[in-house]
Design a protein around this motif. Structure first.
Motif, short mmCIF file in Angstrom:
data_model
loop_
_atom_site.label_atom_id
_atom_site.label_comp_id
_atom_site.label_asym_id
_atom_site.label_seq_id
_atom_site.Cartn_x
_atom_site.Cartn_y
_atom_site.Cartn_z
N PHE A 164 9.26 30.43 -48.49
CA PHE A 164 10.53 30.36 -49.22
C PHE A 164 10.71 31.66 -50.01
O PHE A 164 9.77 32.17 -50.62
N VAL A 165 11.94 32.18 -50.00
CA VAL A 165 12.28 33.38 -50.77
C VAL A 165 13.41 33.01 -51.72
O VAL A 165 14.49 32.62 -51.28
N ASP A 166 13.13 33.10 -53.03
CA ASP A 166 14.10 32.72 -54.06
C ASP A 166 14.66 31.32 -53.82
O ASP A 166 15.87 31.07 -53.95
N GLY A 167 13.77 30.40 -53.44
CA GLY A 167 14.16 29.00 -53.29
C GLY A 167 14.72 28.62 -51.94
O GLY A 167 14.98 27.43 -51.69
N GLY A 168 14.95 29.60 -51.06
CA GLY A 168 15.51 29.30 -49.74
C GLY A 168 14.45 29.40 -48.65
O GLY A 168 13.67 30.36 -48.62
N ALA A 169 14.44 28.41 -47.75
CA ALA A 169 13.47 28.43 -46.64
C ALA A 169 13.85 29.54 -45.66
O ALA A 169 15.02 29.66 -45.26
N VAL A 170 12.87 30.36 -45.29
CA VAL A 170 13.15 31.51 -44.43
C VAL A 170 12.38 31.43 -43.12
O VAL A 170 12.98 31.45 -42.04
N THR A 171 11.05 31.34 -43.19
CA THR A 171 10.26 31.41 -41.97
C THR A 171 9.22 30.28 -41.92
O THR A 171 8.28 30.28 -42.71
N PRO A 172 9.37 29.32 -40.99
CA PRO A 172 8.35 28.28 -40.81
C PRO A 172 7.25 28.75 -39.86
O PRO A 172 7.54 29.28 -38.78
N LEU A 173 6.01 28.59 -40.28
CA LEU A 173 4.87 28.94 -39.43
C LEU A 173 4.00 27.70 -39.23
O LEU A 173 4.07 26.74 -39.98
N ALA A 174 3.16 27.76 -38.20
CA ALA A 174 2.40 26.57 -37.81
C ALA A 174 1.40 26.15 -38.87
O ALA A 174 1.21 24.96 -39.11
N THR A 175 0.74 27.12 -39.52
CA THR A 175 -0.33 26.77 -40.46
C THR A 175 -0.21 27.57 -41.75
O THR A 175 0.47 28.59 -41.81
N GLN A 176 -0.92 27.09 -42.76
CA GLN A 176 -0.99 27.78 -44.05
C GLN A 176 -1.64 29.15 -43.88
O GLN A 176 -1.22 30.13 -44.49
N THR A 177 -2.65 29.21 -43.02
CA THR A 177 -3.36 30.48 -42.80
C THR A 177 -2.42 31.55 -42.24
O THR A 177 -2.43 32.71 -42.67
N GLU A 178 -1.57 31.17 -41.28
CA GLU A 178 -0.62 32.13 -40.70
C GLU A 178 0.40 32.59 -41.73
O GLU A 178 0.77 33.77 -41.77
N ALA A 179 0.88 31.67 -42.57
CA ALA A 179 1.86 32.04 -43.60
C ALA A 179 1.25 33.03 -44.59
O ALA A 179 1.89 34.02 -44.98
#
Length: 368
Positions: A164-179
């Motif tokens: 999330f950037v400034d409260g808005g969802a931007v990029t969903p990734l498969a895992t926490q590690t990838e994010a």
């Protein structure tokens, strides 16, 4: 005489005493019939309470009513459940203990095992208790048959780690590690090369990772997420003209052409003069996420000596004499340098410590 004495020796029948002694037993004189003792007659509960026995007709009606109730129970009792996805019937199970919650949990667990992360089914699964009869019998199936049918009929969202950037969802990734890997790669170009540097790296925007269910088609790879977050948008900023600036120099500093700089400032032409302190509009490509670095440097600098002049009215104006030799001093300054995406946006002295005081140089001049 003898006959009379004989009679007296044998008393009358009714006055005889039974063998074994005891009181005389009186008899009625009538012969009692020999045989079994007569048992008392049982009284039914109905007769005991004063009620009447059911008539044959009433008994027949009661039996018919019982038969009807049994038939109705057999024909209409709920002996199965019908499973629906939205409004579509998927099959019938004979197990009436199955609930929609239990069925959904079982299905989501199977899907999660196959995709490797938690899932959330989009459609509503309902279970309705029914009587299995007639054409319904052909739809009866087992749980082993039903579950694959349900998997093919539903769509679902998968649990992802969304940046999330400034409260808005931007990029969903498969895992926490990838994010986390994406965020580290965003900072990497601005990390100090000097291992002794104490630079603190952060983001200008509020950037965080949250767990969220999304459609599987929306999940991005690490490379795709980086491309999204480093993508730029043209925005207008201001620039204050400094000494030595010219239009071409200012344009080049912001990766613009002179024509683009003039277009951003209405009414300005190449012949329009600019002056120090003038505020101009400039166009910059601003990324979705900007990296901020704050570095603290400790510098030792020279504190220049100062000059003091004294006048001597007795000496000619050409007279000049140094009566105290000046000396430079030293100071230790703590400088804080702030950069945004590698460009210095602020540089300030946050503290100062004098190591050696500067000695002023005193010069005497004549005035005649």
């Amino acid at each position: 005489m003898a006959d009379r004495n004989k009679k007296e020796l044998f008393p009358k029948r009714e006055e005889r005493v039974p063998y074994g002694g005891g009181k005389p037993v009186r008899t009625s004189g009538k012969k009692e019939k020999k045989g079994k003792e007569k048992k008392p007659r049982r009284v039914s509960a109905a007769n005991k309470g004063g009620g009447k026995r059911l008539s044959p007709k009433q008994t027949l009606i009661l039996a018919a009513a019982v038969v009807v109730l049994v038939v109705l129970f057999v024909c209409f009792r709920k002996n199965g459940v019908e499973v629906f996805v939205a409004d579509q019937s998927m099959g019938i199970l004979k197990d009436t203990s199955i609930t929609d919650t239990k069925l959904k949990e079982t299905l989501e667990a199977q899907l999660a095992e196959s995709v490797g992360t938690a899932v959330q089914i989009n459609e509503t699964i309902t279970v309705e208790k029914i009587h299995i009869g007639g054409d319904k019998k052909s739809q009866v199936c087992t749980m082993e048959y039903l579950l694959p049918q349900l998997r093919n009929a539903v769509t679902y969202k998968v649990q992802a780690s969304v940046i999330f950037v400034d409260g808005g969802a931007v990029t969903p990734l498969a895992t926490q590690t990838e994010a986390e890997q994406v965020l580290e790669q965003l900072k990497e170009p601005y990390l100090p090369q000097d291992e002794t540097s104490n630079a603190e790296i952060s983001f200008v925007e509020t950037v965080e990772i949250q767990s969220q269910f999304v459609d599987s088609e929306e999940i991005l790879s690490v490379e795709e997420a980086l491309n999204v977050l480093t993508g730029t948008t043209p925005v207008t900023q201001t620039y204050t003209v400094q000494t030595g600036d010219g239009l071409a120099k200012i344009a080049a500093e912001y990766d613009m052409t002179t024509e683009e700089l003039l277009a951003a400032n209405e009414g300005m032409t190449v012949s329009t003069p600019i002056y120090v302190g003038q505020v101009l509009n400039v166009i910059v490509d601003e990324p979705m996420v900007s990296v901020k670095s704050v570095e603290t440097q400790v510098l030792t600098t020279v504190e220049k000596k100062t000059y003091e002049y004294q006048q001597d009215n007795t000496k000619p104006s050409s007279y000049q004499k140094v009566i105290q030799q000046g000396k430079d001093g030293q100071k230790k300054s703590t400088i804080q340098i702030t950069r945004i995406n590698g460009f210095i946006t602020e540089e300030k002295e946050v503290s100062k410590e004098v190591i050696t005081e500067a000695v002023p140089e005193i010069i005497v001049r004549g005035t005649l």
